[in-house]
Structures are given as structure tokens and as C-alpha cells.
Scaffold this motif. Structure first.
Motif, PDB file in Angstrom:
ATOM      1  N   ASN A 167      44.443  38.537  39.075  1.00 52.96           N
ATOM      2  CA  ASN A 167      45.616  38.637  39.931  1.00 52.96           C
ATOM      3  C   ASN A 167      45.625  37.465  40.930  1.00 52.96           C
ATOM      4  OD1 ASN A 167      43.904  39.364  42.168  1.00 52.96           O
ATOM      5  ND2 ASN A 167      43.911  41.488  41.422  1.00 52.96           N
ATOM      6  N   ASP A 168      46.675  37.363  41.735  1.00 49.89           N
ATOM      7  CA  ASP A 168      46.806  36.222  42.645  1.00 49.89           C
ATOM      8  C   ASP A 168      45.690  36.186  43.683  1.00 49.89           C
ATOM      9  OD1 ASP A 168      49.067  35.551  41.261  1.00 49.89           O
ATOM     10  OD2 ASP A 168      50.475  36.227  42.797  1.00 49.89           O
ATOM     11  N   ARG A 169      45.266  37.342  44.167  1.00 48.71           N
ATOM     12  CA  ARG A 169      44.183  37.387  45.148  1.00 48.71           C
ATOM     13  C   ARG A 169      42.882  36.862  44.551  1.00 48.71           C
ATOM     14  NH1 ARG A 169      42.010  36.464  49.840  1.00 48.71           N
ATOM     15  NH2 ARG A 169      40.328  37.884  50.419  1.00 48.71           N
ATOM     16  N   GLN A 170      42.595  37.242  43.317  1.00 48.75           N
ATOM     17  CA  GLN A 170      41.400  36.739  42.642  1.00 48.75           C
ATOM     18  C   GLN A 170      41.488  35.225  42.450  1.00 48.75           C
ATOM     19  OE1 GLN A 170      41.761  39.446  39.283  1.00 48.75           O
ATOM     20  NE2 GLN A 170      39.793  40.392  39.815  1.00 48.75           N
ATOM     21  N   ASP A 173      43.028  33.072  44.331  1.00 54.11           N
ATOM     22  CA  ASP A 173      42.770  32.420  45.616  1.00 54.11           C
ATOM     23  C   ASP A 173      41.286  32.399  45.947  1.00 54.11           C
ATOM     24  OD1 ASP A 173      45.487  31.994  45.895  1.00 54.11           O
ATOM     25  OD2 ASP A 173      45.814  33.741  47.179  1.00 54.11           O
ATOM     26  N   ILE A 174      40.601  33.495  45.625  1.00 52.79           N
ATOM     27  CA  ILE A 174      39.155  33.562  45.878  1.00 52.79           C
ATOM     28  C   ILE A 174      38.418  32.566  44.995  1.00 52.79           C
ATOM     29  CG2 ILE A 174      37.109  35.029  45.647  1.00 52.79           C
ATOM     30  CD1 ILE A 174      38.876  37.396  46.449  1.00 52.79           C
ATOM     31  N   SER A 224      46.701  33.341  36.939  1.00 56.08           N
ATOM     32  CA  SER A 224      47.233  34.557  37.543  1.00 56.08           C
ATOM     33  C   SER A 224      48.754  34.497  37.477  1.00 56.08           C
ATOM     34  CB  SER A 224      46.764  34.715  38.991  1.00 56.08           C
ATOM     35  OG  SER A 224      47.437  33.812  39.840  1.00 56.08           O
TER      36      SER A 224
END
Length: 206
Positions: free
Chosen positions: A192-195, A197-198, A156
Motif C-alpha cells: 500500500n502507499d504507506r508501505q 513511503d516506508i 503501490s
């Protein structure tokens, strides 16, 4: 089978409530007998280092994930020397070294915690008594060479790249590491960064 870092006879503070206003719920056990500054601290079971840092209360610390929601924590280390976040460790491998008396502690010791992330209790969170739960920790907790082919490389913009798999997460810190990971991955995934982290949370949680 997982093992305590040191002998039960070396425990000087047990898990549970105590008369200590700064920390009335003791979330681990302390090994203070027969230990000294600089003594190597062995990992309880194979796993992945998922946490490392320093605080004013517990000095340097590290956390190892063993799979299935089980982790161990090692507090009161003298430095960050040894395996870092993303590194695989084997049972008995040195995770760090005992540090000097620090903060409000009454003497040199290792504070050792066992966490079961599948449960939570008021005051203790996911911490459980190491003396009665050490044998519940899965072992080993790292992928075998045959399992490494199931790895996925994630990327990401703000997090960079990492290698993930069942119960496994390792940051890829430079172009050489990214290139060397290619033979053991099933695929490369951009997000993306949220993905990111998940994906990391799912991998570490098994």
C-alpha cells in the motif's frame, strides 16, 4: 573525497548566527565572489538526487543524498535544469546553474548546505558547517554495477513503481522503465502507499 562546489576564497557568508532577521541561523555558506548567473554548479560528491523544488525565499533548489545520513543542498539555482529526483550523479557533475538575485538576497550567489541527518540542533536542524564537514561526506554514494543486483522493485496503487536498494531510490515513470528494470532486481514487491513511503525512507536513509 567530497569537494566544495567552489573555492573557499569565494565564500562571502559563513555558516552560523548572523544579524539578519529573516534568517538569523545561516544553515550553509554562500559563494558570492567570482560567480555569475548561469554558472554551472558541480555536485560535491556522488549520490542520488532526493529533492528538488522552488520557493519564494531560495528560488530553485536541489538536494543530493550521499549515504550514511549525509546530504548536500544547493539553493538559489536559476531553474530546475539538470538531474532530477531519483537520478544518480557523480562528483563534479553539474547539478544546476546559478540564478539571478532573488528574494531578500543581496546579490547573485550559490547557497550550499551540508546535512548530517544523524543529528539535530536547535535553529539548525541537521545542517552542519560545510567548511568543517565536507570531508565527512561519504564518497562515492551510488551503487556499483555489482551492487545493482540487490535492487528491489516496489509498487503501490497511489505511488506507482520504483527501484530501491541500499541508499538508492529511483521512480519508474512508465511501462518501458518498469520492464527494463527486471534484469537488475531480486524481486518485485506490491504494497500500500504507506508501505511504499516506508520502503523509500529506508532506502534513502541507507
Amino acid at each position: 573525497m567530497a569537494r566544495l562546489p567552489f573555492a573557499r576564497s569565494q565564500v562571502t557568508q559563513v555558516f552560523g548566527p548572523r544579524d539578519f532577521p529573516q534568517d538569523p541561523f545561516h544553515k550553509g555558506i554562500d559563494f558570492g565572489s567570482g560567480v555569475s548567473v548561469g554558472l554551472a554548479v558541480p555536485v560535491a560528491s556522488a549520490g542520488i538526487v532526493i529533492g528538488s523544488g522552488q520557493s519564494a525565499a531560495i528560488n530553485f533548489w536541489k538536494e543530493v543524498d550521499h549515504g550514511g545520513g549525509w546530504t548536500t543542498r544547493y539553493h538559489m539555482l536559476g531553474s530546475s535544469a539538470g538531474p532530477g529526483i531519483g537520478d544518480r550523479v557523480s562528483e563534479g557533475q553539474t547539478i544546476g546553474f546559478i540564478g539571478p538575485k532573488f528574494g531578500v538576497s543581496t546579490g547573485v550567489h550559490l547557497h550550499f548546505e551540508v546535512h548530517n541527518k544523524n543529528q539535530s540542533r536547535p535553529g539548525y536542524g541537521s545542517a552542519v558547517d560545510p567548511l568543517t564537514n565536507i570531508n565527512n561526506i561519504p564518497s562515492p554514494g551510488v551503487p556499483s554495477p555489482e551492487e545493482e543486483i540487490s535492487m528491489i522493485r516496489i509498487q503501490s496503487p497511489g505511488r506507482g513503481s520504483a527501484l530501491i536498494g541500499p541508499g538508492f531510490f529511483r521512480p519508474l515513470r512508465n511501462a518501458e522503465e518498469i520492464e527494463q528494470s527486471t534484469p537488475v532486481i531480486l524481486r518485485h514487491v506490491n504494497g500500500n502507499d504507506r508501505q511504499f513511503d516506508i520502503w523509500r525512507a529506508l532506502a534513502v536513509g541507507g
